[in-house]
Design an enzyme around this catalytic site. Structure first.
Site, PDB file in Angstrom:
ATOM      1  CG  HIS A 142      14.121  62.425 -26.006  1.00 40.00           C
ATOM      2  ND1 HIS A 142      15.445  62.072 -25.962  1.00 40.00           N
ATOM      3  CD2 HIS A 142      14.065  63.514 -26.818  1.00 40.00           C
ATOM      4  CE1 HIS A 142      16.159  62.906 -26.706  1.00 40.00           C
ATOM      5  NE2 HIS A 142      15.338  63.795 -27.241  1.00 40.00           N
ATOM      6  CG  ASN A 149      13.887  68.348 -27.115  1.00 39.11           C
ATOM      7  OD1 ASN A 149      13.034  68.632 -26.290  1.00 39.11           O
ATOM      8  ND2 ASN A 149      14.961  67.639 -26.803  1.00 39.11           N
ATOM      9  CG  HIS A 168      14.470  62.680 -31.748  1.00 41.43           C
ATOM     10  ND1 HIS A 168      14.921  63.599 -32.670  1.00 41.43           N
ATOM     11  CD2 HIS A 168      14.941  63.103 -30.544  1.00 41.43           C
ATOM     12  CE1 HIS A 168      15.639  64.532 -32.054  1.00 41.43           C
ATOM     13  NE2 HIS A 168      15.662  64.255 -30.761  1.00 41.43           N
TER      14      HIS A 168
HETATM   15  P1  5GP Z   1      17.657  65.989 -29.133  1.00 36.32           P
HETATM   16  O1  5GP Z   1      18.476  66.861 -28.217  1.00 36.32           O
HETATM   17  O2  5GP Z   1      17.896  66.280 -30.597  1.00 36.32           O
HETATM   18  O3  5GP Z   1      16.184  65.992 -28.770  1.00 36.32           O
HETATM   19  O4  5GP Z   1      18.135  64.509 -28.837  1.00 36.32           O
HETATM   20  C1  5GP Z   1      18.904  63.741 -29.701  1.00 36.32           C
HETATM   21  C2  5GP Z   1      19.207  62.449 -28.981  1.00 36.32           C
HETATM   22  O5  5GP Z   1      19.757  61.544 -29.925  1.00 36.32           O
HETATM   23  C3  5GP Z   1      20.230  62.589 -27.856  1.00 36.32           C
HETATM   24  O6  5GP Z   1      19.645  62.158 -26.634  1.00 36.32           O
HETATM   25  C4  5GP Z   1      21.392  61.715 -28.299  1.00 36.32           C
HETATM   26  O7  5GP Z   1      21.995  60.998 -27.252  1.00 36.32           O
HETATM   27  C5  5GP Z   1      20.742  60.780 -29.307  1.00 36.32           C
HETATM   28  N1  5GP Z   1      21.624  60.326 -30.348  1.00 36.32           N
HETATM   29  C6  5GP Z   1      22.433  61.106 -31.127  1.00 36.32           C
HETATM   30  N2  5GP Z   1      23.123  60.351 -31.998  1.00 36.32           N
HETATM   31  C7  5GP Z   1      22.747  59.071 -31.771  1.00 36.32           C
HETATM   32  C8  5GP Z   1      23.116  57.815 -32.365  1.00 36.32           C
HETATM   33  O8  5GP Z   1      23.941  57.735 -33.279  1.00 36.32           O
HETATM   34  N3  5GP Z   1      22.516  56.709 -31.871  1.00 36.32           N
HETATM   35  C9  5GP Z   1      21.596  56.757 -30.868  1.00 36.32           C
HETATM   36  N4  5GP Z   1      21.078  55.602 -30.457  1.00 36.32           N
HETATM   37  N5  5GP Z   1      21.216  57.914 -30.292  1.00 36.32           N
HETATM   38  C10 5GP Z   1      21.784  59.053 -30.737  1.00 36.32           C
END
Ligand code: 5GP
Ligand code: ZN
Length: 140
Positions: A104, A89, A102
């Site tokens: 997923h 994203n 990142h």
């Molecule tokens: P986004 O919506 O930005 O693509 O996804 C961010 C992802 O990072 C989310 O799925 C969330 O659960 C994960 N995330 C956020 N903070 C942390 C953290 O401190 N540790 C881990 N392992 N994952 C995180």
């Protein structure tokens, strides 16, 4: 690229915040997402801080993305899912909440709760050609 002191993933890279780590090398780190959409939901990140994919140098992207095939295979074998989505994203409008690139890797099973709305459209005559020209002009 310098670490961002306010970035949660930079803090994970630096070991200031713990993570369930799968592996790391000099360019990449893979760990379990703390809020999994399914068991075995993995995040693959560059160790260096880039906010979005368009800001990431191609060689760094290569050094991170080369891990995707093995990681996707390992997740599927370990959790026994039927497939995975690889999702990346960029920007809040695209559901990016952590501003550090990142990828997923999300295990998928029949009947799971992760739904896409995929509103496929259709180009009117000539529009696809216009878009190809416009995008090609922007390519390096
Ligand atoms: P986004 O919506 O930005 O693509 O996804 C961010 C992802 O990072 C989310 O799925 C969330 O659960 C994960 N995330 C956020 N903070 C942390 C953290 O401190 N540790 C881990 N392992 N994952 C995180
Ligand atoms: Zn960062």
């Amino acid at each position: 690229m310098k670490a961002d002191p306010d970035c949660i993933f930079c803090k994970i890279v630096a070991g200031e915040i713990p993570c369930a780590k799968l592996f790391a090398d000099d360019a990449a780190l893979a760990f379990l997402d703390i809020g999994p959409l399914a068991e075995g939901h993995v995040l693959l990140i560059p160790k260096a801080h880039y906010e979005t994919i368009d800001r990431m140098p191609a060689d760094v992207a290569g050094r991170v993305l080369r891990h995707l095939p093995a990681l996707a295979k390992a997740v599927q074998s370990a959790v026994g899912c039927e497939g995975v989505n690889v999702l990346q994203n960029n920007g809040r409008i695209a559901h990016q909440f952590v501003p550090h690139v990142h990828f997923h890797i999300i295990p998928r099973r029949a009947g799971d709760e992760f739904h896409f709305n995929w509103p496929a459209g259709k180009y009117p005559p000539g529009r696809a050609e216009e878009l190809v020209e416009a995008i090609r002009k922007e390519l390096p």
